[in-house]
Design a protein around this motif. Structure first.
Motif, mmCIF file in Angstrom:
data_model
loop_
_atom_site.group_PDB
_atom_site.id
_atom_site.type_symbol
_atom_site.label_atom_id
_atom_site.label_comp_id
_atom_site.label_asym_id
_atom_site.label_seq_id
_atom_site.Cartn_x
_atom_site.Cartn_y
_atom_site.Cartn_z
ATOM 1 N N ALA A 290 -32.263 10.927 -10.244
ATOM 2 C CA ALA A 290 -31.544 10.258 -11.329
ATOM 3 C C ALA A 290 -30.354 9.482 -10.798
ATOM 4 O O ALA A 290 -29.595 9.970 -9.960
ATOM 5 N N THR A 291 -30.209 8.265 -11.299
ATOM 6 C CA THR A 291 -29.048 7.431 -10.995
ATOM 7 C C THR A 291 -28.402 7.018 -12.309
ATOM 8 O O THR A 291 -29.012 7.128 -13.377
ATOM 9 N N GLY A 292 -27.178 6.518 -12.224
ATOM 10 C CA GLY A 292 -26.509 6.037 -13.426
ATOM 11 C C GLY A 292 -25.604 7.084 -14.062
ATOM 12 O O GLY A 292 -25.690 8.275 -13.769
ATOM 13 N N ILE A 293 -24.775 6.626 -14.979
ATOM 14 C CA ILE A 293 -23.713 7.467 -15.539
ATOM 15 C C ILE A 293 -24.199 8.393 -16.644
ATOM 16 O O ILE A 293 -23.455 9.257 -17.093
ATOM 17 N N GLY A 294 -25.436 8.204 -17.087
ATOM 18 C CA GLY A 294 -25.944 9.027 -18.184
ATOM 19 C C GLY A 294 -25.532 8.479 -19.535
ATOM 20 O O GLY A 294 -24.956 9.211 -20.359
ATOM 21 N N VAL A 295 -25.828 7.214 -19.773
ATOM 22 C CA VAL A 295 -25.454 6.588 -21.045
ATOM 23 C C VAL A 295 -26.193 7.262 -22.201
ATOM 24 O O VAL A 295 -27.259 7.864 -22.012
ATOM 25 N N ALA A 296 -25.613 7.141 -23.375
ATOM 26 C CA ALA A 296 -26.149 7.838 -24.550
ATOM 27 C C ALA A 296 -27.618 7.508 -24.800
ATOM 28 O O ALA A 296 -28.412 8.382 -25.165
ATOM 29 N N GLY A 297 -27.991 6.251 -24.578
ATOM 30 C CA GLY A 297 -29.360 5.843 -24.851
ATOM 31 C C GLY A 297 -30.382 6.378 -23.876
ATOM 32 O O GLY A 297 -31.590 6.295 -24.142
ATOM 33 N N MET A 298 -29.919 6.918 -22.753
ATOM 34 C CA MET A 298 -30.856 7.435 -21.748
ATOM 35 C C MET A 298 -30.865 8.953 -21.663
ATOM 36 O O MET A 298 -31.613 9.524 -20.865
ATOM 37 N N VAL A 299 -30.063 9.607 -22.467
ATOM 38 C CA VAL A 299 -29.999 11.067 -22.412
ATOM 39 C C VAL A 299 -31.343 11.691 -22.785
ATOM 40 O O VAL A 299 -31.875 12.551 -22.072
ATOM 41 N N GLU A 300 -31.910 11.263 -23.900
ATOM 42 C CA GLU A 300 -33.167 11.841 -24.348
ATOM 43 C C GLU A 300 -34.328 11.489 -23.410
ATOM 44 O O GLU A 300 -35.131 12.374 -23.061
ATOM 45 N N PRO A 301 -34.466 10.228 -22.940
ATOM 46 C CA PRO A 301 -35.522 9.938 -21.963
ATOM 47 C C PRO A 301 -35.381 10.757 -20.682
ATOM 48 O O PRO A 301 -36.388 11.175 -20.100
ATOM 49 N N LEU A 302 -34.149 11.015 -20.268
ATOM 50 C CA LEU A 302 -33.931 11.809 -19.067
ATOM 51 C C LEU A 302 -34.411 13.244 -19.282
ATOM 52 O O LEU A 302 -35.113 13.811 -18.434
ATOM 53 N N ARG A 303 -34.062 13.809 -20.408
ATOM 54 C CA ARG A 303 -34.485 15.172 -20.721
ATOM 55 C C ARG A 303 -36.001 15.268 -20.875
ATOM 56 O O ARG A 303 -36.636 16.206 -20.377
ATOM 57 N N ARG A 304 -36.587 14.298 -21.550
ATOM 58 C CA ARG A 304 -38.032 14.318 -21.769
ATOM 59 C C ARG A 304 -38.791 14.166 -20.457
ATOM 60 O O ARG A 304 -39.872 14.742 -20.286
ATOM 61 N N THR A 305 -38.243 13.386 -19.541
ATOM 62 C CA THR A 305 -38.872 13.241 -18.231
ATOM 63 C C THR A 305 -38.909 14.574 -17.508
ATOM 64 O O THR A 305 -39.943 14.977 -16.950
ATOM 65 N N VAL B 215 -35.369 7.905 -12.384
ATOM 66 C CA VAL B 215 -34.924 7.473 -13.707
ATOM 67 C C VAL B 215 -33.534 6.850 -13.578
ATOM 68 O O VAL B 215 -32.612 7.483 -13.050
ATOM 69 N N ASP B 216 -33.396 5.632 -14.058
ATOM 70 C CA ASP B 216 -32.104 4.954 -14.117
ATOM 71 C C ASP B 216 -31.463 5.288 -15.458
ATOM 72 O O ASP B 216 -31.914 4.833 -16.506
ATOM 73 N N ALA B 217 -30.398 6.083 -15.414
ATOM 74 C CA ALA B 217 -29.729 6.510 -16.646
ATOM 75 C C ALA B 217 -28.438 5.746 -16.887
ATOM 76 O O ALA B 217 -27.460 6.284 -17.406
ATOM 77 N N GLY B 218 -28.433 4.480 -16.496
ATOM 78 C CA GLY B 218 -27.260 3.645 -16.740
ATOM 79 C C GLY B 218 -26.551 3.253 -15.470
ATOM 80 O O GLY B 218 -25.329 3.365 -15.366
ATOM 81 N N SER B 219 -27.296 2.761 -14.496
ATOM 82 C CA SER B 219 -26.729 2.359 -13.209
ATOM 83 C C SER B 219 -26.370 0.878 -13.226
ATOM 84 O O SER B 219 -26.839 0.112 -14.073
ATOM 85 N N ASN B 220 -25.540 0.483 -12.258
ATOM 86 C CA ASN B 220 -25.229 -0.942 -12.113
ATOM 87 C C ASN B 220 -26.235 -1.653 -11.218
ATOM 88 O O ASN B 220 -26.103 -2.844 -10.953
ATOM 89 N N GLY B 221 -27.229 -0.925 -10.739
ATOM 90 C CA GLY B 221 -28.295 -1.523 -9.945
ATOM 91 C C GLY B 221 -28.156 -1.330 -8.450
ATOM 92 O O GLY B 221 -29.139 -1.487 -7.714
ATOM 93 N N SER B 222 -26.971 -0.975 -7.961
ATOM 94 C CA SER B 222 -26.775 -0.857 -6.517
ATOM 95 C C SER B 222 -27.526 0.346 -5.945
ATOM 96 O O SER B 222 -28.091 0.268 -4.851
ATOM 97 N N ASP B 223 -27.516 1.453 -6.669
ATOM 98 C CA ASP B 223 -28.236 2.636 -6.184
ATOM 99 C C ASP B 223 -29.730 2.381 -6.107
ATOM 100 O O ASP B 223 -30.418 2.896 -5.214
#
Length: 264
Positions: A176-191, A135-143
């Motif tokens: 999980a990658t990315g900083i955990g932006v607000a818009g991805m918090v719920e998708p991350l938890r649901r996953t 799950v990409d939770a707000g990455s810049n794409g490098s990871d």
């Protein structure tokens, strides 16, 4: 038929690691270490701390470096070479967030051994076939580029019985990658909630661990641990494919744990 002759010319390109040694795994500088010079802390350390873009360095009373915040820019190595140096080796993953802090810190070998045993009991049913949901939770794409490399012929993660899946219902590990932006918090938890137990969560990259250089702004995000429980921490900006693979196998109790005090 051209691909047949090309394959014969190239020979075996897949790494033998972890069963065998690999020069790239052993020699690639995947982290910064703190040297113990035994002298008084010079002004150069304070200068390196001030120049660190993510405040990963503490100079007082003795130099310490948080690899979970380090983006591997190398400024500390350049400004204070007597105290900071590149450390070869991709075995950078740890089982505790505190273990990513190197320098003048207390040894935590016993605590990490307990974490390792606890995780090993949880994953003992995960044997030869392990599926990962990324799950990409707000990455810049490098990871993501580094993770994608695990499926190429060089790393051949499938040879280890490790596969990526698009469905959390079939996943054993949440990567999980990315900083955990607000818009991805719920998708991350649901996953994570949709995954069958036992589950393992791996935070890959400095962004996922601490927010890195992007976290804390108007988009939110200072790492994923505020939203899901993390079992394995893989530092790097980005983390190398070998470091990611080391983190996965560490979670599965399939590689020896790196000694906590070896880089300090």
């Amino acid at each position: 038929m051209a691909w047949v002759f090309k394959g014969l010319r190239n020979g075996i390109v897949t790494t033998p690691w972890p069963k065998g040694s690999d020069q790239y795994f052993d020699e690639f500088a995947a982290a910064v270490r703190v040297l113990d010079s035994g002298s008084a802390v010079p002004d150069a350390v304070a200068e390196a701390a001030a120049a660190c873009p993510t405040d990963a360095i503490a100079a007082d009373p003795r130099p310490r470096l948080d690899r979970g915040r380090c983006i591997l820019c190398g400024r500390c190595v350049r400004l204070a070479p007597d105290w900071f140096a590149w450390e070869p080796g991709c075995g950078t993953a740890e089982l505790a967030r505190s273990a990513l802090v190197v320098g003048d810190v207390e040894e935590t070998d016993e605590a990490l051994a307990q974490l390792r045993d606890k995780l090993a009991r949880r994953v003992r049913r995960l044997r030869r076939s392990v599926h990962i949901r990324h799950v990409d939770a707000g990455s810049n794409g490098s990871d993501e580029w580094e993770i994608q490399a695990l499926t190429n012929p060089v790393y051949g993660v499938h040879r280890l019985g490790i596969f990526f899946t698009a469905s959390p219902r079939h996943a054993d590990i949440l990567l999980a990658t990315g900083i955990g932006v607000a818009g991805m918090v719920e998708p991350l938890r649901r996953t994570l909630e949709a995954m069958p137990e036992p589950t393992v969560v791996i935070a890959v990259g400095t962004d996922a661990i601490s927010g890195g250089i992007l976290g804390g702004g108007y988009i939110g995000g200072t790492g994923i641990s505020e939203h899901v429980p993390v079992d394995v921490w893989v530092p790097g900006a980005p983390a190398s494919p070998f470091s990611v693979l080391h983190g996965i196998l560490l979670a599965l109790n399939r590689v020896p744990a790196r000694r906590v005090g070896s880089a300090r």
